[in-house]
Design a protein around this motif. Structure first.
Motif, PDB file in Angstrom:
ATOM      1  N   ASN A  27       0.807  -1.221   0.000  1.00  0.00           N
ATOM      2  CA  ASN A  27       0.000   0.000   0.000  1.00  0.00           C
ATOM      3  C   ASN A  27       0.842   1.273   0.000  1.00  0.00           C
ATOM      4  N   SER A  28       2.151   1.119  -0.124  1.00  0.00           N
ATOM      5  CA  SER A  28       3.033   2.278  -0.068  1.00  0.00           C
ATOM      6  C   SER A  28       2.819   3.204  -1.260  1.00  0.00           C
ATOM      7  N   ILE A  29       2.854   4.492  -1.003  1.00  0.00           N
ATOM      8  CA  ILE A  29       2.687   5.499  -2.051  1.00  0.00           C
ATOM      9  C   ILE A  29       4.043   6.158  -2.315  1.00  0.00           C
ATOM     10  N   ASN A 155       2.980   5.810 -12.442  1.00  0.00           N
ATOM     11  CA  ASN A 155       2.130   4.722 -11.943  1.00  0.00           C
ATOM     12  C   ASN A 155       2.624   4.186 -10.603  1.00  0.00           C
ATOM     13  N   ASN A 156       2.935   5.115  -9.705  1.00  0.00           N
ATOM     14  CA  ASN A 156       3.376   4.791  -8.345  1.00  0.00           C
ATOM     15  C   ASN A 156       4.682   3.998  -8.319  1.00  0.00           C
ATOM     16  N   THR A 157       5.529   4.233  -9.287  1.00  0.00           N
ATOM     17  CA  THR A 157       6.847   3.599  -9.356  1.00  0.00           C
ATOM     18  C   THR A 157       7.891   4.681  -9.614  1.00  0.00           C
ATOM     19  N   TYR A 158       9.023   4.601  -8.903  1.00  0.00           N
ATOM     20  CA  TYR A 158      10.143   5.498  -9.187  1.00  0.00           C
ATOM     21  C   TYR A 158      10.850   4.995 -10.445  1.00  0.00           C
ATOM     22  N   GLY A 178       7.374   0.241  -2.170  1.00  0.00           N
ATOM     23  CA  GLY A 178       7.054  -0.576  -1.009  1.00  0.00           C
ATOM     24  C   GLY A 178       8.204  -1.395  -0.475  1.00  0.00           C
ATOM     25  N   HIS A 179       9.217  -1.656  -1.334  1.00  0.00           N
ATOM     26  CA  HIS A 179      10.369  -2.451  -0.883  1.00  0.00           C
ATOM     27  C   HIS A 179      11.670  -2.065  -1.579  1.00  0.00           C
TER      28      HIS A 179
END
Length: 256
Positions: A27-29, A155-158, A178-179
C-alpha cells in the motif's frame, strides 16, 4: 547498576542498527524523493546471501518453440549460475560462469560451449555475468551509482533513467516504493533494433531477503520476440549446493 543498564542499552542499539528488517508494503505510495536517495534505497536491499537453490516453473515461447518446464536454479554469487530444465526427464543443463556459457541436452544428445554472445542471441542484448546474476535477483543490471539518474514517478513507481549513456542504449529502471526492489528494467538498443524488458510482478520475503516470486522476460531482436516467464516454487539460501556439470563425450556440438 546504572553502568550495567547503560551497557545493555548500548548493546541493544548497536544490535538493532546492524539488523536489516525487510518488509513489503503493497500500500506504499511513492513520494517525491531524489534519484540519489532512490538508488541508495535500492542498493540497501541488494541480495546478501552467498548461494541460491531455487525451484521454478518456466514458460518459454520464441514464436517457433513453446515449452513449459520445471527449472532448478542454483547460484554461487559472483562465480556460477547452474540451471537444469526437466519435464519428466532432464531436458537440459547449463552452467554460466564469468568466462563461459555451457549447455547440454540429454534429451537431444547435443551440447554447446561458448561465451556471452550466445545470450545476446537469446535475450536481444549483450549481458555479462554480473548483469545476468542481477537479473535473477531483482537488481539493476548496471551500477546505478556510476551515472547521475533522472527520476520520475510513473504509476506509483520510481522510474530511473541514466543521464549519461553511450548514446546508443536507452535504459529505464522502475523501483517499487514498497520495498525498493525492481518493478521492471528495460534496455533498448534502437541502432540494433534490440530490446530487453524484465518485469518483477511480485516478491517473497525468504530468510530476510526480498526475492523475486515472478520474473517475466521479453527479449526483442529485430522481428524475433522471445518470452520467458519464471514463477518461484521454493528457494533456500546459504545451503550446500550441487552444481556438477559434465558434457558426455558422444554428444553432438551445436551452434546457438
Amino acid at each position: 547498576m546504572k553502568i550495567f543498564k547503560y551497557l545493555v542499552l548500548i548493546i541493544l542499539v548497536f544490535t538493532s542498527c546492524k539488523t536489516k528488517k525487510y518488509v513489503i508494503d503493497s500500500n506504499s505510495i511513492a513520494k517525491e524523493m531524489s534519484a540519489k536517495r532512490v538508488v541508495k534505497k535500492h542498493l540497501n536491499v541488494s541480495f546478501g546471501k552467498e548461494t541460491v537453490d531455487a525451484k521454478l516453473s518456466a514458460n518459454f515461447n520464441n514464436g517457433k518453440i513453446k515449452q513449459s518446464l520445471s527449472v532448478y536454479l542454483r547460484i554461487t554469487k559472483g562465480k556460477e549460475i547452474w540451471l537444469k530444465g526437466s519435464k519428466f526427464i532432464t531436458i537440459f543443463k547449463a552452467r554460466i560462469t564469468p568466462k563461459a556459457v555451457e549447455y547440454y541436452s540429454p534429451y537431444a544428445k547435443n551440447y554447446f560451449k561458448g561465451d556471452f554472445k550466445m545470450l545476446e542471441n537469446v535475450l536481444g542484448t549483450s549481458l555479462n555475468y554480473t548483469q545476468l546474476e542481477n537479473l535473477f535477483l531483482g537488481q539493476a543490471v548496471i551500477d546505478l551509482k556510476e551515472n547521475k539518474q533522472e527520476v520520475n514517478i510513473v504509476n506509483n513507481t520510481y522510474v530511473l533513467k541514466p543521464q549519461t549513456t553511450n548514446g546508443v542504449l536507452k535504459m529505464f529502471f522502475g523501483i517499487n516504493p514498497g520495498h525498493f526492489k525492481l518493478d521492471f528494467q528495460k534496455v533498448i538498443n534502437s541502432f540494433k533494433n534490440q530490446a530487453l524488458e524484465v518485469e518483477y510482478p511480485s516478491y517473497s520475503i525468504v530468510d530476510k531477503e526480498i526475492f523475486p516470486k515472478k520474473i517475466d522476460i521479453r527479449a526483442k531482436q529485430g522481428k524475433k520476440i522471445t518470452k520467458i516467464n519464471f514463477t518461484l516454487k521454493s528457494v533456500e539460501f546459504n545451503k550446500p549446493i550441487n552444481t556438477s556439470f559434465s558434457i558426455p563425450e558422444n554428444y553432438k556440438h551445436i551452434n546457438l
